[in-house]
Scaffold this motif. Structure first.
Motif, PDB file in Angstrom:
ATOM      1  N   ASN A 110     -58.062  -5.936 -60.479  1.00  0.00           N
ATOM      2  CA  ASN A 110     -58.694  -5.488 -59.236  1.00  0.00           C
ATOM      3  C   ASN A 110     -57.677  -4.857 -58.301  1.00  0.00           C
ATOM      4  OD1 ASN A 110     -61.159  -6.475 -60.148  1.00  0.00           O
ATOM      5  ND2 ASN A 110     -60.835  -8.502 -59.203  1.00  0.00           N
ATOM      6  N   ILE A 111     -56.512  -5.486 -58.186  1.00  0.00           N
ATOM      7  CA  ILE A 111     -55.469  -4.932 -57.317  1.00  0.00           C
ATOM      8  C   ILE A 111     -55.037  -3.564 -57.820  1.00  0.00           C
ATOM      9  CG2 ILE A 111     -53.098  -5.265 -56.545  1.00  0.00           C
ATOM     10  CD1 ILE A 111     -53.650  -8.278 -56.576  1.00  0.00           C
ATOM     11  N   GLN A 132     -57.533 -10.798 -64.083  1.00  0.00           N
ATOM     12  CA  GLN A 132     -58.635 -10.148 -63.373  1.00  0.00           C
ATOM     13  C   GLN A 132     -58.214  -9.739 -61.974  1.00  0.00           C
ATOM     14  OE1 GLN A 132     -62.145 -12.475 -63.259  1.00  0.00           O
ATOM     15  NE2 GLN A 132     -63.416 -10.892 -62.272  1.00  0.00           N
ATOM     16  N   LYS A 133     -57.501 -10.616 -61.310  1.00  0.00           N
ATOM     17  CA  LYS A 133     -57.021 -10.308 -59.951  1.00  0.00           C
ATOM     18  C   LYS A 133     -56.072  -9.123 -59.968  1.00  0.00           C
ATOM     19  CE  LYS A 133     -54.927 -12.525 -55.972  1.00  0.00           C
ATOM     20  NZ  LYS A 133     -54.316 -13.783 -55.457  1.00  0.00           N
ATOM     21  N   MET A 182     -57.912 -15.421 -64.784  1.00  0.00           N
ATOM     22  CA  MET A 182     -58.147 -15.140 -63.364  1.00  0.00           C
ATOM     23  C   MET A 182     -57.041 -14.275 -62.788  1.00  0.00           C
ATOM     24  SD  MET A 182     -60.990 -16.510 -62.580  1.00  0.00           S
ATOM     25  CE  MET A 182     -60.913 -16.410 -60.817  1.00  0.00           C
ATOM     26  N   GLN A 183     -55.818 -14.570 -63.167  1.00  0.00           N
ATOM     27  CA  GLN A 183     -54.688 -13.776 -62.662  1.00  0.00           C
ATOM     28  C   GLN A 183     -54.766 -12.343 -63.191  1.00  0.00           C
ATOM     29  OE1 GLN A 183     -50.924 -15.444 -63.590  1.00  0.00           O
ATOM     30  NE2 GLN A 183     -49.786 -14.093 -62.189  1.00  0.00           N
TER      31      GLN A 183
END
Length: 1665
Positions: A1635-1636, A1631-1632, A1628-1629
């Protein structure tokens, strides 16, 4: 004329009738108050009486809820406040002169208000209540709310006043303290703060008080612990600890009696001791004013106890109980005393009028005087009080003009009925009881305590005169009653006699006779109708033994004065044949009863039940006592027992009782048609009531409130008025002729009657010539004799005259008999003593002799009884002492004395220990054993962990008994640390704690219990030794007595004069002998009763008979005595007494003897010589035996003395041990006590801290609330101020339509304000009134605003309008200016309130800061105390035994402080010393070894040379021996003389050696067996322990395996989940972040494009031209 105030609340009207109060007569018992410049008021009973000083008119205000309590007046508002006296009382506020109620104040007081006081400025009222609240409350009496209140428990305030110049100050004084209360206000919030004024001591000096809570001057004690305040020592932890002082530190202070304020807000305080104090109103500093002594002191008058004080300019006026008013001129700190005014009575109260023109002086009696200040001062009496409360009242017939009252002191007053003013007074100067007015003449009868009846002439009501005095009996007169027609006066006395007196003055009030009825007469009732010739009388008396009432009815004929001499006996008693007396009884108790006018029935008021009953009288005559039953019964609706009376016409029944309500009932139906509350139950109701002949006027007298109330009909409808008026007119017509005649006789014969009276008072009875008149009682000229006694004297006189001849004959015979007796007495004196008679034998009066004998017997019986009671008291006291000091002792106290040495040894008296003590000891022992076992197990657990210790324990362990002994031995502390020598007495204390371990309270208590047990055991051990020695002494004494028997026999045989020493026990050795009285100790002759004497004689006779029978014939005894000297054989002891008889021929001379006789003489001499030799031998043997016995006695007693000497040393040592243990107990008790004191101090500080924190919270809340209120108030003030500025700025805008020059003129007028002229006081008034104008009065502010508005009306007048201005504009301008002025006034008021609120907040902040400082101080004190407590618990006081020489110091320079010293265990020092000693010994051993080595070398060399020389000698001897041929055995045989003995000895030695070896072998075998047995037992224990451990190990392994499996299963699962979760979070980190990154990349691309665009935009373009 007094103005009566009719109130609707005072009227109870039914059936068209109602009563109203017209006037009230009473005198002040409280302080009189001014309500304005010309009116005073005071409470009296249920009423408040107002008196106008100028017109002397009275106005009354009635309290409908009972007696009026305290009263206060407010002069500026002209209101009066008073409280009622009931449960949960109220305060009423009334206007004057309208007497309308302004308000009713209801507080939380339970019982009563004791003080009320109005403030001089504003609408404030202070109230104070005593028990149980002791509450001071401040009221706003207009709104009826309590602004603030404060309780002062236990303070009984006697005076409470506001400061005339500052309503915020209130002073309360009591006989022991003066308190200043300050009232602080914040808008609508009020706060009351009280502070006590420190008074000087009785001698006028001031006492320097120390801080009780945080004393700073306490000494420091470095030995016995911290020194605490006295409150902690006393164990006080509450609020009482803040003011606690010991009795020695309490000094008597001055006792304030009154106080007054000054214009400078100072306070003058007068004290009972005569001192005058001045108190500063701000600082509360007390200054003792000094008196400037006059050169000529006033004789006989000392101002010691002032009572009241008022302030005047330049000083004060003070009065006391001496009847003088003194003027004190005060200057600085001194004052001068001058006489100001003299009053006839003690002064109780003084007060200035509001304008200070008059000084009101109230006496202790209740009279009121007014001293007026003017050019010619006047001194007037406004109210003259009667001497005591009203005892009796009555109307002067016909009862429409005057009434009369009587006080207990004999003061008779005549009052005008119209206005209640006093018409006249007359003083009888004797205690009086009752009063009655005659309806047939203008005369009045007054009964007294001494039995006299005074008759007064009231024809002139303004000058009554005493005209006659009758003395019927010496008993007190309780009742006086005229019948309805005034024919007879009935007099009832306390002893139950009713005297009948002729009521006509023409008969000089002749006493006609008396009738004897029951004692304690309750009421006398009469019926005397116009149409009859008799007067019926009924007397009510109680029968307390049966709980009934007795009624006696008799009739008095009208012709009784003419025939009284025929119908009375010699003593004056009326005969029953004339009066027809009948007796009745009622089954219940009555308090009052009256006879109706028809004589058919009786009306009674029940005493114990609230009912009024009527009883019908039987029509037929009867004899004896008749029981009456109730005929009609109605509820009285009264409280307590009451009284009944009939109206003059007999149709109204008037009832009164303790409830204070007057009821008038219809006599037929007993229904009430009118009720009136004139008194209350607090004053014990109504005492008496009187009604006039016409029934229009009613007088009601209170029992204890001292109030006389005059009631008049407000409305009397129907036939009620006509019936009584008609009867009154009829009665007056019938009595008019009689009254005129009797009144004329009073005017004509007054002087003659007085002369006759004086003659009758001073006439003596003339003695008769007859000798029989000697027994008559002569009357003293100065002493009057009662009429009943005169009658008895006359009867005696007549009897003497009747039997005078017989009396003469008897007297003559008596004289002759007396002469004969005197002759016999003279003859008796001449005879012998045996024949002489006693003097009392000549007494002829047998009755007198018998009386004297009875008196003697009574006196003897009394003395005997007193002696018996005295002996009984002594015996009881002795029994108590014996029970306490002897019977209760398990070991009685006794002593032992030596036989030959001055040693006395005492045992220890001991009481049996109680069950509680034994139970407590068992508990402590059990607890100590448990602690010891727990400690032992802990040590074993620690030791098991070490294998080395386990092996060591395995080798050194012994059997269980030896382990216990070793444990006991190891647990015993050494004597020097134990602190006593108790172990020397075999007292083992293994459970005693070490003195270094006693830190907790429980340990110290347990140690005390164990130490007491040690003391008990030491005493018991010594007592056992003492008992053994006591038994030994008993044995020694018995043995000495036994030997003394033989010694006495020897002394007797030897005829010696030696005294045998016989030891005896003293009283101290056998104290029980003290409790037994032996016959030899009684020196007095024993007193035996007759039966005891007879018994003793009979016993002695029987003993004599028994002795004679046992003795029998004495022939054998006499024969034995004659023939053989009383013995059957000759004993050895008889040799000394044997005598060889001389031959008979020895009487002859020697020359005449024959040969045979000579041989006989030689045999005689031989026998004598042999006898003498035997005697000497026996005497010597006896002497030797006696000396041996004496030596044995001496030796045994000396041995006992030595033993007792050792026991004495043992006793000293035991007492030393006991003292040592008690010293330890005392130290522990002291430490416990100090611990309790520290705990008490800590608890007090915690409580004090809690209270201060609560106060801090309250002050914080008050500060927060005050700030919030201040913010709100300031906001309102800012708004008003802004509005005022807006009005000022918008003025020109509002008038912009008019020309500018007119606007300027209007603006000047807009700023203009009217001048208000203050009313200045007159110069005379200003010089008199010391306080001037009172500031800060709400009423003055309102009046000032009203005056301002009136002045504005003048400015708004059209005449002040500028020229050319439109009137409408002027009106608008006036309205605007008025609004501006009103707004300015509001701003001023708001500004004053704002300043007040800021000051209030500042004071609360200061209080909060003070509380913070006190809390910090308490915290600091707690910290210090806790440090002291810890230091005290660690710094123990121990007791160490030191041998002599270990603590010796030179010059006795003992050190008491050891700040750098520590106390450590001696074992540490000893262990260190042992290590040092061991190392030293090792070093010395090595040195000695080295020395021995060197010394050994020289010794070996010397020995080597010696051995060489010896070798040479031996070689030479060997050579010599070789030359001889002898064997060793031969040599030995030749050398030993006893060769066989030597061989036998050697054999014996070998046999002994063999026996010893066998014994040692057996002992080793036994030891090995014991060791083997012990090892087997130990092996078995270890096997059991190993088995238990294996079982436990198996279970633990199973549990461990299970837990391991569970952990493995759960751990893998949790690990998987954790890994998955971490992976998920990482994804998740990631992926985040992706995206950032994408977003940032897009933003960067956009920004790059924008940058490029901007760059291109600003880039210069090169265009070809």
């Amino acid at each position: 004329m007094a103005q009566g105030r009719e109130r609707e609340e005072n009227v109870y009207a039914t059936a068209g009738a109602s009563l109203s109060v017209r006037w009230v007569q009473g005198f002040p018992k409280q302080n009189v108050q001014f309500i304005n410049d010309s009116t005073i008021c005071y409470p009296c009973g249920n009423f408040v009486i107002f008196i106008n000083i100028e017109t002397k008119k009275k106005t009354v205000l009635q309290c409908m809820n009972g007696v009026v309590g305290v009263v206060a007046t407010n002069v500026p508002y002209e209101v009066v406040a008073f409280s009622d006296r009931r449960l949960r009382p109220l305060i009423y506020i009334y206007n004057f002169p309208g007497l309308t109620r302004r308000n009713k104040l209801k507080g939380n007081v339970l019982l009563d208000y004791t003080l009320l006081s109005f403030s001089y400025c504003g609408t404030y009222l202070a109230s104070y209540s005593s028990l149980p609240e002791f509450e001071l409350a401040l009221w706003n009496w207009e709104s009826g709310v309590i602004l603030c209140k404060k309780t002062q428990p236990g303070m009984d305030v006697s005076q409470m006043t506001f400061n005339p110049m500052n309503w915020r100050q209130l002073c309360l004084s009591s006989p022991s303290a003066v308190t200043m209360c300050t009232i602080e206000r914040s808008n609508q919030e009020h706060h009351l703060k009280a502070k006590s004024i420190k008074l000087p001591m009785e001698d006028g000096s001031f006492f320097n008080e120390t801080d009780v809570i945080f004393p700073t001057s306490l000494p420091k004690d470095l030995i016995y612990g911290p020194v605490l305040p006295l409150s902690a020592i006393a164990g006080l932890v509450g609020e009482e600890a803040e003011t606690f002082r010991p009795k020695d530190d309490l000094y008597p202070l001055l006792h304030p009696s009154m106080h007054c304020w000054t214009p400078t807000s100072d306070l003058y305080v007068g004290c009972e001791e005569g001192h005058l104090l001045m108190v500063n109103g701000e600082t509360l500093k007390v200054t003792l004013l000094n008196k400037i002594e006059d050169k000529v002191p006033t004789e006989g008058r000392n101002l010691i106890s002032p009572v009241t004080m008022v302030y005047q300019k330049g000083g004060v006026l003070i009065s006391g109980i001496d009847g003088f008013v003194y003027s004190f001129t005060i200057k600085d700190s001194t004052y001068k005393v001058e006489d100001f005014l003299e009053i006839e009575e003690p002064v109780a109260h003084m007060m200035f009028s509001p304008n200070y023109h008059m000084l009101l002086i109230q006496t202790d009696k209740g009279s009121v005087y007014i001293y007026t200040y003017c050019e010619k001062p006047t001194f007037d009496k406004v109210l003259e009080a009667c001497d005591g409360k009203f005892q009796a009242i009555d109307f002067i017939p016909p009862g429409n003009e005057y009434c009369m009252t009587l006080t207990h002191s004999g003061e008779v007053c005549v009052w005008y009925i119209e206005d209640g003013t006093c018409a006249s007074r007359i003083y009888l100067n004797t205690p009086a009881t009752v009063l009655a007015c005659s309806p047939s003449s203008l005369s009045v009868a007054v009964g007294t305590m001494g039995g006299f009846i005074h008759f007064l002439d009231v024809r002139d009501a303004e000058a009554p005169q005493a005209i006659h005095k009758a003395f019927p009996s010496k008993w007190s007169v309780q009742h006086l009653l005229y019948d309805q027609r005034g024919i007879y006066l009935l007099v009832g006395t306390s002893e139950g006699y009713v005297f009948i007196i002729n009521a006509n003055p023409s008969s000089l009030f002749q006493i006609l006779g008396f009738i004897e009825v029951g004692k304690d007469i309750l009421q006398i009732s009469t019926v005397s109708l116009l149409e009859t010739d008799i007067v019926e009388v009924m007397v009510l008396s109680p029968l307390p033994e049966t709980g009934r009432s007795r009624l006696e009815i008799f009739t008095l004929p009208k012709i009784l004065p003419q025939v009284s001499a025929s119908f009375i006996d010699e003593s004056g008693r009326l005969k029953d044949a004339l009066i027809h007396k009948f007796r009745y009884e009622i089954e219940h108790s009555l308090s009052s009863a009256v006879l109706d006018f028809q004589s058919h029935q009786i009306y009674g008021f029940c005493n114990q039940v609230p009912y009024i009953c009527s009883y019908l009288l039987p029509e037929q005559e009867h004899s004896g006592i008749c029981i009456l039953k109730p005929y009609q019964k109605v509820q009285s609706k009264h409280y307590g027992p009451g009284m009944l009376s009939l109206s003059p016409h007999g149709l109204w029944l008037i009832t009164i009782a303790k409830g204070g309500i007057l009821c008038i009932r219809d006599v037929h139906t007993l229904e009430t048609f009118v009720r009136s509350r004139s008194h209350s139950h607090q004053g014990h109701g109504i005492q008496s009531v009187r009604i006039s002949m016409d029934g229009q006027n009613i007088l009601v007298n209170g029992r204890d409130d001292g109030t006389l109330v005059y009631l008049r009909w407000r409305w009397l409808g129907g036939n009620l008025a006509s019936e009584i008026i008609h009867y009154c007119q009829k009665l007056l017509i019938s009595l008019s002729n009689t009254m005129d005649e009797e009144n004329d006789y009073l005017s004509i014969q007054q002087g003659e009657s007085l002369n006759l009276e004086s003659k009758s008072e001073h006439t003596n009875m003339k003695p008769s010539i007859d000798s029989s008149q000697e027994e008559l009682v002569q009357v003293d000229n100065l002493k009057e004799m009662p009429w009943i006694q005169q009658k008895s004297q006359e009867a005696i006189k007549n009897e003497v005259k009747l039997f005078s001849k017989k009396r003469k004959e008897i007297k003559t015979g008596i004289k002759a008999l007396a002469k004969t007796v005197l002759t016999m007495m003279e003859e008796n004196e001449t005879v012998d003593n045996i024949a002489k008679l006693d003097q009392k034998e000549f007494g002829l009066d047998l009755e007198e002799l018998e009386r004297l004998h009875d008196e003697n017997e009574e006196e003897v019986a009394k003395i005997r009884k007193d002696a018996e009671m005295h002996n009984l008291a002594k015996a009881y006291l002795a029994e108590l002492i014996k029970e306490e000091c002897w019977n209760s002792m398990a070991v009685k106290g006794r002593a032992l004395k030596c036989f030959h040495m001055p040693y006395v040894v005492e045992n220890f008296p001991m009481k049996e220990r109680t069950e509680e003590e034994l139970k407590e000891l068992k508990r402590v022992l059990r607890q100590k054993k448990i602690e010891t076992e727990c400690l032992k197990l802990r040590k074993e657990i620690v030791e098991v962990q070490s294998t080395i210790t386990l092996v060591k324990k395995h080798h050194e362990e012994e059997d269980e008994e030896e382990e216990e002994e070793v444990a006991v031995k190891n647990s015993n502390l050494p004597n020097y640390l134990l602190g006593s020598l108790s172990t020397d007495f075999g007292v083992q204390a293994p459970l005693l704690s070490s003195q270094l371990e006693l830190h907790s309270r429980e340990e110290k208590i347990n140690q005390i219990i164990l130490l007491k047990d040690v003391i008990y055991k030491v005493k018991t051990a010594f007592n056992n030794e003492f008992d053994a020695a006591y038994k030994q002494k008993e044995f020694e004494v018995a043995r000495v007595k036994e030997r003394n028997v033989r010694i006495k026999e020897i002394i007797l045989d030897l005829d010696l004069e030696e005294v045998v020493w016989q030891p005896e026990f003293d009283d101290c050795e056998k104290p029980e002998r003290t409790l037994i009285v032996e016959n030899k100790e009684i020196t007095a002759q024993k007193m035996l009763n007759p039966w005891l004497k007879a018994k003793a004689e009979l016993t002695a006779a029987r003993e004599m008979e028994r002795w004679l029978l046992t003795r029998g014939p004495d022939t054998r005894h006499r024969g034995l005595m004659d023939m053989m000297g009383g013995v059957l054989e000759v004993k050895k002891e008889d040799i000394l007494r044997m005598v060889i008889p001389q031959p008979a021929f020895m009487v002859k001379p020697d020359a005449l003897w024959s040969e045979e006789e000579r041989k006989q003489f030689k045999d005689y001499e031989k026998k004598v010589k042999e006898l003498n030799e035997e005697r000497d031998k026996y005497r010597k043997s006896l002497e030797a035996e006696m000396k041996k016995l004496q030596n044995s006695i001496q030796e045994s007693t000396q041995n006992f003395d030595e033993h007792l000497k050792r026991l004495f040393e043992r006793r000293v040592k035991a007492e030393m041990v006991v003292n040592q243990e008690e010293l330890k107990i005392n130290n522990l008790v002291f430490s416990l006590l100090l611990d309790e004191e520290i705990s008490s101090r800590e608890a007090f500080l915690n409580n004090y801290l809690t209270r201060k924190q609560e106060e801090k919270n309250q002050t914080s809340e008050a500060i927060q609330k005050a700030r919030e209120d201040l913010d709100v108030y300031k906001e309102h003030y800012d708004n008003l101020l802004a509005e005022d500025k807006v009005l000022d700025r918008s003025f020109r805008k509002e008038f912009s339509e008019i020309p500018s020059h007119q606007v300027d003129i209007l603006y000047k007028l807009f700023k203009r304000r009217p001048r208000i002229h203050k009313q200045k006081m007159d110069s005379d008034t200003a010089n008199i009134v010391p306080f001037g104008e009172r500031p800060e009065s709400g009423k003055l502010n309102k009046d000032g605003f009203v005056q301002l508005m009136k002045a504005m009306d003048d400015l708004d007048n059209i005449s002040n309008m500028p020229e050319g201005l439109d009137p409408s504009v002027w009106d608008h301008f006036c309205m605007t200016r008025r609004a501006k002025v009103e707004n300015e006034q509001k701003v001023k008021q708001k500004a004053a309130g704002l300043m007040e609120m800021m000051a209030f907040l500042r004071r609360r902040t200061e209080d909060d800061d003070k509380l913070k400082q006190e809390i910090e101080k308490v915290f600091h004190e707690l910290m210090v105390l806790q440090e002291e407590k810890v230091r005290f618990q660690l710094n123990l006081t121990i007791q160490i035994l030191l041998k002599q020489g270990q603590v010796e110091l030179e010059n006795f320079q003992l050190l008491l402080e050891y700040p750098d010293a520590i106390l450590i265990n001696k074992n540490i020092i000893e262990d260190l010393n042992s290590v040092i000693r061991t190392q030293g010994q090792k070093k010395v051993a090595s040195m000695m070894e080295s020395k021995d080595v060197h010394k050994g070398i020289f010794q070996i060399e010397w020995e080597h040379k010696k051995m060489e020389m010896e070798m040479e000698d031996l070689n030479q001897k060997a050579w010599d021996i070789q030359m001889l041929f002898f064997s060793r055995d031969r040599q030995k045989y030749l050398n030993e003389p006893n060769y066989e003995t030597l061989i036998a000895i050697q054999i014996g030695i070998m046999e002994q050696t063999i026996a010893v070896l066998e014994k040692t072998h057996k002992k080793n075998v036994e030891n090995c067996k014991k060791l083997l047995k012990k090892l087997r037992r130990y092996s078995n224990q270890k096997d059991v322990a190993n088995y238990t451990l294996s079982c436990n190990l198996r279970e633990e392994l199973v549990a461990v395996s299970e837990r391991k499996d569970i952990c493995n299963a759960m751990g893998s699962k949790l690990t998987c989940e954790k890994i998955a979760k971490e992976r998920y979070e990482n994804m998740m980190q990631q992926q985040k972040l992706t995206n950032i990154a994408k977003q940032q990349a897009e933003q960067i691309s956009i920004l790059q494009a924008e940058v490029e665009r901007l760059r291109m935009k600003t880039f210069p373009a090169l265009v070809q031209i």
